[in-house]
Design a protein around this motif. Structure first.
Motif, PDB file in Angstrom:
ATOM      1  N   ILE A  44     114.102  29.011   3.112  1.00  0.00           N
ATOM      2  CA  ILE A  44     114.743  29.394   1.851  1.00  0.00           C
ATOM      3  C   ILE A  44     116.159  29.888   2.112  1.00  0.00           C
ATOM      4  N   LEU A  45     116.325  30.723   3.129  1.00  0.00           N
ATOM      5  CA  LEU A  45     117.666  31.231   3.452  1.00  0.00           C
ATOM      6  C   LEU A  45     118.597  30.107   3.879  1.00  0.00           C
ATOM      7  N   THR A  46     118.091  29.155   4.631  1.00  0.00           N
ATOM      8  CA  THR A  46     118.904  28.009   5.050  1.00  0.00           C
ATOM      9  C   THR A  46     119.325  27.183   3.837  1.00  0.00           C
ATOM     10  N   CYS A  47     118.390  26.948   2.947  1.00  0.00           N
ATOM     11  CA  CYS A  47     118.684  26.179   1.739  1.00  0.00           C
ATOM     12  C   CYS A  47     119.742  26.889   0.888  1.00  0.00           C
ATOM     13  N   LYS A  48     119.579  28.183   0.695  1.00  0.00           N
ATOM     14  CA  LYS A  48     120.560  28.954  -0.066  1.00  0.00           C
ATOM     15  C   LYS A  48     121.933  28.865   0.581  1.00  0.00           C
ATOM     16  N   ASP A  49     121.968  28.983   1.907  1.00  0.00           N
ATOM     17  CA  ASP A  49     123.229  28.892   2.623  1.00  0.00           C
ATOM     18  C   ASP A  49     123.898  27.535   2.388  1.00  0.00           C
TER      19      ASP A  49
ATOM     20  N   ARG B 182     106.433  29.452  -7.706  1.00  0.00           N
ATOM     21  CA  ARG B 182     105.775  28.157  -7.532  1.00  0.00           C
ATOM     22  C   ARG B 182     106.700  27.178  -6.808  1.00  0.00           C
ATOM     23  N   THR B 183     107.961  27.178  -7.182  1.00  0.00           N
ATOM     24  CA  THR B 183     108.934  26.264  -6.589  1.00  0.00           C
ATOM     25  C   THR B 183     109.075  26.487  -5.087  1.00  0.00           C
ATOM     26  N   LEU B 184     109.043  27.731  -4.665  1.00  0.00           N
ATOM     27  CA  LEU B 184     109.308  28.069  -3.262  1.00  0.00           C
ATOM     28  C   LEU B 184     108.044  28.386  -2.464  1.00  0.00           C
ATOM     29  N   ALA B 185     106.884  28.154  -3.041  1.00  0.00           N
ATOM     30  CA  ALA B 185     105.608  28.577  -2.445  1.00  0.00           C
ATOM     31  C   ALA B 185     105.356  28.039  -1.044  1.00  0.00           C
ATOM     32  N   LYS B 186     105.764  26.842  -0.742  1.00  0.00           N
ATOM     33  CA  LYS B 186     105.425  26.247   0.547  1.00  0.00           C
ATOM     34  C   LYS B 186     106.596  26.265   1.532  1.00  0.00           C
ATOM     35  N   PHE B 187     107.520  27.175   1.308  1.00  0.00           N
ATOM     36  CA  PHE B 187     108.669  27.301   2.192  1.00  0.00           C
ATOM     37  C   PHE B 187     108.638  28.649   2.898  1.00  0.00           C
ATOM     38  N   SER B 188     109.086  28.643   4.147  1.00  0.00           N
ATOM     39  CA  SER B 188     109.202  29.909   4.874  1.00  0.00           C
ATOM     40  C   SER B 188     110.454  30.635   4.394  1.00  0.00           C
ATOM     41  N   GLU B 189     110.513  31.916   4.689  1.00  0.00           N
ATOM     42  CA  GLU B 189     111.699  32.689   4.326  1.00  0.00           C
ATOM     43  C   GLU B 189     112.945  32.096   4.986  1.00  0.00           C
ATOM     44  N   ARG B 190     112.789  31.658   6.220  1.00  0.00           N
ATOM     45  CA  ARG B 190     113.923  31.059   6.944  1.00  0.00           C
ATOM     46  C   ARG B 190     114.403  29.773   6.254  1.00  0.00           C
TER      47      ARG B 190
END
Length: 145
Positions: free
Chosen positions: A128-133, A118-126
């Motif tokens: 999410i990876l940028t945020c994690k980085d 639910r938290t990440l539902a409206k984010f692209s994989e890219r």
């Protein structure tokens, strides 16, 4: 520091943490898990590697020793963990999951995974990876050597 950067660290990081913790706690209650988010973080570490020292759990969760002692005391009171003697160093106690603690893993993990989806539902994989980085780089910048 510009206002936007101040907002990121003084407001957004605290708000995000609070919102996620409140949401998870409400889902834990809704699913009758009987644990807090803080207790879940300790259990999640034990589900990955059981029979570890209190100090190891403190290190894994970035909690101080008194906080960890209280968390373990409560987990023990609820029958989710027990303290056992370390066979190598009898002065040391290892934290060990009980069957009740082991049985909680599947249901708690399902609740957490649904919250993450639910938290990440409206984010692209890219995104999410940028945020994690970015977040890992913040951790690295602040890591104590």
């Amino acid at each position: 520091m510009q206002l936007g950067q101040q907002e990121l660290f003084s407001i957004l990081s605290g708000r995000i943490s609070t919102i996620i913790n409140r949401y998870l706690l409400s889902k834990f209650k809704e699913n009758n898990l009987g644990i807090t988010v803080e207790q879940w973080t300790v259990l999640a570490c034990l589900w990955q590697k059981d029979k570890v020292s209190q100090q190891a759990l403190s290190d894994m969760t970035y909690r101080d020793k008194p906080s960890m002692t209280r968390l373990i005391d409560n987990l023990e009171k609820y029958g989710l963990v027990v303290r056992i003697n370390d066979k190598v160093d009898r002065r040391n106690k290892l934290i060990h999951l009980t069957q009740k603690g082991i049985d909680l893993e599947k249901q708690a993990t399902k609740v957490v995974n649904e919250a993450v989806e639910r938290t990440l539902a409206k984010f692209s994989e890219r995104e999410i990876l940028t945020c994690k980085d970015v977040l890992y780089r913040v951790i690295a910048n602040l890591a104590v050597s």
